[in-house]
Write a protein that holds these residues in place. Structure first.
Motif, PDB file in Angstrom:
ATOM      1  N   ARG A  28       0.832  -1.204   0.000  1.00 22.44           N
ATOM      2  CA  ARG A  28       0.000   0.000   0.000  1.00 22.44           C
ATOM      3  C   ARG A  28       0.868   1.257   0.000  1.00 22.44           C
ATOM      4  NH1 ARG A  28      -4.973   1.750   0.757  1.00 22.44           N
ATOM      5  NH2 ARG A  28      -5.378   3.535   2.102  1.00 22.44           N
ATOM      6  N   ASN A  29       1.883   1.288   0.855  1.00 19.95           N
ATOM      7  CA  ASN A  29       2.782   2.443   0.914  1.00 19.95           C
ATOM      8  C   ASN A  29       3.512   2.645  -0.414  1.00 19.95           C
ATOM      9  OD1 ASN A  29       2.002   2.747   3.575  1.00 19.95           O
ATOM     10  ND2 ASN A  29       3.853   1.827   4.413  1.00 19.95           N
ATOM     11  N   ALA A  30       4.021   1.560  -0.979  1.00 21.10           N
ATOM     12  CA  ALA A  30       4.741   1.654  -2.258  1.00 21.10           C
ATOM     13  C   ALA A  30       3.792   2.045  -3.391  1.00 21.10           C
ATOM     14  CB  ALA A  30       5.426   0.324  -2.567  1.00 21.10           C
ATOM     15  N   THR A  31       2.558   1.557  -3.320  1.00 25.68           N
ATOM     16  CA  THR A  31       1.571   1.877  -4.355  1.00 25.68           C
ATOM     17  C   THR A  31       1.237   3.367  -4.339  1.00 25.68           C
ATOM     18  OG1 THR A  31       0.663  -0.360  -4.260  1.00 25.68           O
ATOM     19  CG2 THR A  31      -0.735   1.331  -5.239  1.00 25.68           C
ATOM     20  N   PHE A  32       1.086   3.947  -3.158  1.00 31.86           N
ATOM     21  CA  PHE A  32       0.852   5.394  -3.073  1.00 31.86           C
ATOM     22  C   PHE A  32       1.961   6.148  -3.800  1.00 31.86           C
ATOM     23  CE2 PHE A  32      -2.258   5.090   0.497  1.00 31.86           C
ATOM     24  CZ  PHE A  32      -3.164   6.025   0.042  1.00 31.86           C
ATOM     25  N   ALA A  33       3.194   5.708  -3.596  1.00 34.94           N
ATOM     26  CA  ALA A  33       4.331   6.401  -4.209  1.00 34.94           C
ATOM     27  C   ALA A  33       4.310   6.299  -5.736  1.00 34.94           C
ATOM     28  CB  ALA A  33       5.644   5.842  -3.658  1.00 34.94           C
ATOM     29  N   VAL A  34       4.019   5.116  -6.274  1.00 37.59           N
ATOM     30  CA  VAL A  34       4.068   4.967  -7.738  1.00 37.59           C
ATOM     31  C   VAL A  34       2.834   5.519  -8.431  1.00 37.59           C
ATOM     32  CG1 VAL A  34       5.627   2.975  -7.649  1.00 37.59           C
ATOM     33  CG2 VAL A  34       3.175   2.595  -7.867  1.00 37.59           C
ATOM     34  N   LEU A  35       1.746   5.703  -7.688  1.00 38.04           N
ATOM     35  CA  LEU A  35       0.531   6.232  -8.305  1.00 38.04           C
ATOM     36  C   LEU A  35       0.438   7.762  -8.200  1.00 38.04           C
ATOM     37  CD1 LEU A  35      -2.167   3.601  -7.270  1.00 38.04           C
ATOM     38  CD2 LEU A  35      -0.883   3.771  -9.403  1.00 38.04           C
ATOM     39  N   ARG A  36       1.501   8.388  -7.773  1.00 39.01           N
ATOM     40  CA  ARG A  36       1.538   9.851  -7.688  1.00 39.01           C
ATOM     41  C   ARG A  36       2.242  10.387  -8.937  1.00 39.01           C
ATOM     42  NH1 ARG A  36       4.064  10.450  -3.039  1.00 39.01           N
ATOM     43  NH2 ARG A  36       2.129  10.173  -1.919  1.00 39.01           N
ATOM     44  N   ILE A  37       1.514  11.154  -9.724  1.00 40.35           N
ATOM     45  CA  ILE A  37       2.070  11.783 -10.924  1.00 40.35           C
ATOM     46  C   ILE A  37       1.832  13.282 -10.788  1.00 40.35           C
ATOM     47  CG2 ILE A  37       1.894  12.017 -13.424  1.00 40.35           C
ATOM     48  CD1 ILE A  37       0.871   9.167 -13.544  1.00 40.35           C
ATOM     49  N   ASP A  38       2.918  14.035 -10.669  1.00 40.44           N
ATOM     50  CA  ASP A  38       2.812  15.485 -10.477  1.00 40.44           C
ATOM     51  C   ASP A  38       1.890  15.754  -9.289  1.00 40.44           C
ATOM     52  OD1 ASP A  38       4.471  15.884 -12.725  1.00 40.44           O
ATOM     53  OD2 ASP A  38       2.739  15.772 -14.052  1.00 40.44           O
ATOM     54  N   ASP A  39       0.800  16.469  -9.499  1.00 41.74           N
ATOM     55  CA  ASP A  39      -0.127  16.772  -8.412  1.00 41.74           C
ATOM     56  C   ASP A  39      -1.239  15.739  -8.309  1.00 41.74           C
ATOM     57  OD1 ASP A  39       1.259  19.030  -7.726  1.00 41.74           O
ATOM     58  OD2 ASP A  39       0.037  20.369  -8.955  1.00 41.74           O
ATOM     59  N   GLU A  40      -1.252  14.773  -9.207  1.00 43.28           N
ATOM     60  CA  GLU A  40      -2.303  13.752  -9.245  1.00 43.28           C
ATOM     61  C   GLU A  40      -1.902  12.586  -8.351  1.00 43.28           C
ATOM     62  OE1 GLU A  40      -5.744  12.562  -9.879  1.00 43.28           O
ATOM     63  OE2 GLU A  40      -5.223  13.825 -11.578  1.00 43.28           O
ATOM     64  N   GLU A  41      -2.777  12.259  -7.395  1.00 38.34           N
ATOM     65  CA  GLU A  41      -2.526  11.104  -6.542  1.00 38.34           C
ATOM     66  C   GLU A  41      -3.719  10.173  -6.611  1.00 38.34           C
ATOM     67  OE1 GLU A  41      -0.479  11.100  -2.537  1.00 38.34           O
ATOM     68  OE2 GLU A  41      -2.565  10.789  -1.947  1.00 38.34           O
ATOM     69  N   ILE A  42      -3.471   8.977  -7.089  1.00 42.25           N
ATOM     70  CA  ILE A  42      -4.495   7.938  -7.149  1.00 42.25           C
ATOM     71  C   ILE A  42      -4.290   7.048  -5.932  1.00 42.25           C
ATOM     72  CG2 ILE A  42      -5.417   6.019  -8.509  1.00 42.25           C
ATOM     73  CD1 ILE A  42      -5.648   8.752  -9.912  1.00 42.25           C
ATOM     74  N   THR A  43      -5.349   6.811  -5.176  1.00 41.12           N
ATOM     75  CA  THR A  43      -5.237   5.932  -4.017  1.00 41.12           C
ATOM     76  C   THR A  43      -5.267   4.475  -4.491  1.00 41.12           C
ATOM     77  OG1 THR A  43      -7.620   5.727  -3.643  1.00 41.12           O
ATOM     78  CG2 THR A  43      -6.486   7.610  -2.588  1.00 41.12           C
ATOM     79  N   PRO A  44      -4.765   3.548  -3.669  1.00 40.53           N
ATOM     80  CA  PRO A  44      -4.867   2.134  -4.039  1.00 40.53           C
ATOM     81  C   PRO A  44      -6.310   1.699  -4.286  1.00 40.53           C
ATOM     82  CG  PRO A  44      -3.273   2.393  -2.284  1.00 40.53           C
ATOM     83  CD  PRO A  44      -3.951   3.736  -2.467  1.00 40.53           C
ATOM     84  N   GLU A  45      -7.270   2.246  -3.540  1.00 42.44           N
ATOM     85  CA  GLU A  45      -8.672   1.897  -3.744  1.00 42.44           C
ATOM     86  C   GLU A  45      -9.164   2.400  -5.103  1.00 42.44           C
ATOM     87  OE1 GLU A  45      -7.568   1.774   0.391  1.00 42.44           O
ATOM     88  OE2 GLU A  45      -7.462   3.463  -0.986  1.00 42.44           O
ATOM     89  N   GLN A  46      -8.769   3.602  -5.459  1.00 39.80           N
ATOM     90  CA  GLN A  46      -9.133   4.148  -6.764  1.00 39.80           C
ATOM     91  C   GLN A  46      -8.441   3.374  -7.885  1.00 39.80           C
ATOM     92  OE1 GLN A  46      -7.952   8.211  -6.177  1.00 39.80           O
ATOM     93  NE2 GLN A  46      -9.921   8.802  -5.316  1.00 39.80           N
ATOM     94  N   TRP A  47      -7.216   2.950  -7.651  1.00 37.23           N
ATOM     95  CA  TRP A  47      -6.471   2.161  -8.636  1.00 37.23           C
ATOM     96  C   TRP A  47      -7.243   0.892  -8.990  1.00 37.23           C
ATOM     97  CZ3 TRP A  47      -3.069   1.618 -12.303  1.00 37.23           C
ATOM     98  CH2 TRP A  47      -2.536   0.363 -12.597  1.00 37.23           C
ATOM     99  N   ILE A  48      -7.754   0.204  -7.987  1.00 34.17           N
ATOM    100  CA  ILE A  48      -8.487  -1.042  -8.226  1.00 34.17           C
ATOM    101  C   ILE A  48      -9.739  -0.768  -9.062  1.00 34.17           C
ATOM    102  CG2 ILE A  48      -9.793  -2.896  -7.103  1.00 34.17           C
ATOM    103  CD1 ILE A  48      -7.725  -2.763  -4.823  1.00 34.17           C
ATOM    104  N   VAL A  49     -10.429   0.324  -8.764  1.00 36.80           N
ATOM    105  CA  VAL A  49     -11.618   0.683  -9.547  1.00 36.80           C
ATOM    106  C   VAL A  49     -11.217   0.995 -10.983  1.00 36.80           C
ATOM    107  CG1 VAL A  49     -13.456   2.396  -9.832  1.00 36.80           C
ATOM    108  CG2 VAL A  49     -12.965   1.459  -7.561  1.00 36.80           C
TER     109      VAL A  49
END
Length: 155
Positions: A28-49
């Motif tokens: 979960r912690n690592a996923t938060f880091a890789v899903l952050r692009i510039d000011d856009e942050e996708i949560t792991p829950e949003q990623w699954i959706v």
């Protein structure tokens, strides 16, 4: 793990649930880091959706909840956040006005090309040094454990 209990207690480092939780938290912690692009942050829950909608856009809100193992209020909250950020839009089903269908926006469709390679790299890093056979056994074991617990959960 049968060796997680002693006659007078628990050996936490031998408890499978403890290690599942630790891997979950680290992922979960690592996923938060890789899903952050510039000011856009996708949560792991949003990623699954997003992944479920990339598989099949226009799913119902109920289908998304079931396929991501989220209850109705939680799924509604996740989708509301995604809608505010213009990642999805919800429309009533033309055949049943009580059913909401969820659609990706062009912005969310574009994110796939940016996010999937990042997640692929993260998965490769997490699986480094683990054989294909070990992964297959682990996946099958976790699926069986889930089925055992889910079957016993009941309404």
């Amino acid at each position: 793990m049968h060796d997680q209990f002693t006659s007078d207690g628990i050996v936490l480092d031998n408890a499978l649930a403890y290690w599942i939780h630790r891997v979950y938290q680290a992922t979960r912690n690592a996923t938060f880091a890789v899903l952050r692009i510039d000011d856009e942050e996708i949560t792991p829950e949003q990623w699954i959706v997003l992944v479920r909608l990339w598989e099949s856009d226009g799913r119902t809100q109920t289908e998304l909840g079931t396929s991501t193992y989220r209850d109705r209020p939680t799924m509604s909250r996740i989708l509301a956040g995604m809608e505010r950020r213009e990642l999805i839009r919800r429309k009533t089903d033309p055949e049943n006005a009580r059913v909401w269908r969820v659609y990706l926006t062009p912005r969310a469709k574009k994110l796939k090309g940016e996010l999937v390679p990042r997640v692929r790299e993260l998965v490769a890093r997490s699986l480094r040094g683990i054989s294909k056979q070990d992964l297959e056994v682990t996946r099958a074991t976790l699926q069986k454990m889930f089925a055992n617990l889910d079957q016993d959960a009941g309404p």
